[in-house]
Design a protein around this motif. Sequence first.
Motif, PDB file in Angstrom:
ATOM      1  N   ASN A 123       0.841  -1.197   0.000  1.00 12.72           N
ATOM      2  CA  ASN A 123       0.000   0.000   0.000  1.00 12.72           C
ATOM      3  C   ASN A 123       0.877   1.250   0.000  1.00 12.72           C
ATOM      4  O   ASN A 123       2.081   1.180   0.284  1.00 12.72           O
ATOM      5  CB  ASN A 123      -0.934   0.020   1.222  1.00 12.72           C
ATOM      6  CG  ASN A 123      -0.169   0.234   2.508  1.00 12.72           C
ATOM      7  OD1 ASN A 123       0.696  -0.574   2.860  1.00 12.72           O
ATOM      8  ND2 ASN A 123      -0.459   1.312   3.202  1.00 12.72           N
ATOM      9  N   LYS A 228      -7.129  -3.095  -0.374  1.00 10.71           N
ATOM     10  CA  LYS A 228      -8.521  -2.692  -0.096  1.00 10.71           C
ATOM     11  C   LYS A 228      -8.610  -1.265   0.453  1.00 10.71           C
ATOM     12  O   LYS A 228      -9.416  -0.457  -0.022  1.00 10.71           O
ATOM     13  CB  LYS A 228      -9.110  -3.703   0.912  1.00 10.71           C
ATOM     14  CG  LYS A 228     -10.493  -3.379   1.407  1.00 10.71           C
ATOM     15  CD  LYS A 228     -11.564  -3.872   0.440  1.00 10.71           C
ATOM     16  CE  LYS A 228     -12.972  -3.747   0.983  1.00 10.71           C
ATOM     17  NZ  LYS A 228     -13.477  -2.394   1.124  1.00 10.71           N
ATOM     18  N   SER A 229      -7.757  -0.970   1.416  1.00  9.56           N
ATOM     19  CA  SER A 229      -7.838   0.343   2.057  1.00  9.56           C
ATOM     20  C   SER A 229      -7.436   1.458   1.076  1.00  9.56           C
ATOM     21  O   SER A 229      -8.107   2.495   0.986  1.00  9.56           O
ATOM     22  CB  SER A 229      -6.954   0.303   3.305  1.00  9.56           C
ATOM     23  OG  SER A 229      -6.544   1.563   3.643  1.00  9.56           O
ATOM     24  N   ASP A 230      -6.351   1.255   0.339  1.00 17.67           N
ATOM     25  CA  ASP A 230      -5.935   2.233  -0.681  1.00 17.67           C
ATOM     26  C   ASP A 230      -7.025   2.411  -1.734  1.00 17.67           C
ATOM     27  O   ASP A 230      -7.358   3.525  -2.131  1.00 17.67           O
ATOM     28  CB  ASP A 230      -4.641   1.773  -1.404  1.00 17.67           C
ATOM     29  CG  ASP A 230      -3.374   2.207  -0.685  1.00 17.67           C
ATOM     30  OD1 ASP A 230      -3.476   2.587   0.488  1.00 17.67           O
ATOM     31  OD2 ASP A 230      -2.292   2.139  -1.297  1.00 17.67           O
ATOM     32  N   ASP A 232     -10.272   1.852  -1.549  1.00 17.10           N
ATOM     33  CA  ASP A 232     -11.437   2.581  -1.022  1.00 17.10           C
ATOM     34  C   ASP A 232     -11.163   4.090  -1.012  1.00 17.10           C
ATOM     35  O   ASP A 232     -12.014   4.895  -1.369  1.00 17.10           O
ATOM     36  CB  ASP A 232     -11.766   2.114   0.412  1.00 17.10           C
ATOM     37  CG  ASP A 232     -12.395   0.727   0.419  1.00 17.10           C
ATOM     38  OD1 ASP A 232     -12.811   0.267  -0.666  1.00 17.10           O
ATOM     39  OD2 ASP A 232     -12.450   0.102   1.500  1.00 17.10           O
ATOM     40  N   TYR A 233      -9.954   4.445  -0.587  1.00 22.40           N
ATOM     41  CA  TYR A 233      -9.577   5.865  -0.501  1.00 22.40           C
ATOM     42  C   TYR A 233      -9.470   6.483  -1.893  1.00 22.40           C
ATOM     43  O   TYR A 233      -9.979   7.587  -2.139  1.00 22.40           O
ATOM     44  CB  TYR A 233      -8.246   5.957   0.242  1.00 22.40           C
ATOM     45  CG  TYR A 233      -7.780   7.365   0.527  1.00 22.40           C
ATOM     46  CD1 TYR A 233      -8.504   8.211   1.366  1.00 22.40           C
ATOM     47  CD2 TYR A 233      -6.589   7.843  -0.027  1.00 22.40           C
ATOM     48  CE1 TYR A 233      -8.060   9.495   1.640  1.00 22.40           C
ATOM     49  CE2 TYR A 233      -6.145   9.134   0.249  1.00 22.40           C
ATOM     50  CZ  TYR A 233      -6.885   9.950   1.078  1.00 22.40           C
ATOM     51  OH  TYR A 233      -6.450  11.225   1.347  1.00 22.40           O
TER      52      TYR A 233
END
Length: 267
Positions: A123, A228-230, A232-233
């Motif tokens: 990430n 996933k987190s990247d 979503d952002y």
Amino acid sequence: MKYLLFFLFIILYFAQFESGTSQTENNYSKRVFTVILDAGHGGKDPGTIGLSGIYEKNIVLPIVLKIKEYLNKYDNQLKVILTRSTDEFIELKERGKIANSNNGDLFVSVHCNYKKTEENDKNGFEIYISDLVKTKDAENYTLNENLKYKPSNSDTLSKEYINFKSVFIPMLQNAFFRKSEYMAGILRNEFAKSTNLQSRGIFQDAFFVLIGASMPSILIECGFLSNKSDEDYLKSDKGQTDIAKAIYKSIIYYKMDFEFENIFSVK
Ligand SMILES: [Zn+2]
């Protein structure tokens, strides 16, 4: 006759002086900072495809449009050129041509990343500048006209993109490299301040789109669509706004330094 020649001489002398002065003033007044914003991929080239199925091309375009909007609001003396403003396919070498024909002072290419299949989850953002060694090695290469477009999960040059048959594009000069490094440093700081993304660092690689533009150039991989987190952002309006603001502020910062240097270059 003697006096006529004398006056002619005087007129020519002052005409030369006059045109010399206005030339300098014109050169200075025409020195409008021009930034080239390059939204990666587009049209038939989706770029990387995220976990949720979102295309890289559809994330980087709104980011670039936001950067342009912020820049235009901040400074109407600044010229912003987009290599694409819609979902259209533009060849890599065309992007460099657009930058060069508009006398760009800075080239900023915006992308999103994807980890390789053999890699663990990654990430964060990465900033790239052209690798002078790899670029020099590539001086005798050119694009293989038959392989101009090849869908890929990587923005780096694959071997298929270059061959030995014809002439290569102009390499970046050392001065461009130093300025690119400088811009990369500014950008890394602004990204760290303004976004939720982790810094993975500044890297050097042979990116065709960077080599093709004869000016200080950087490529930013905004985050990993395989994370996933990247993802979503990057998909969110907040994420895109944060990123656009980080890039916009970096360009303004760089431009201020550019103008400061320009003051001393006026003879
Ligand atoms: Zn890309």
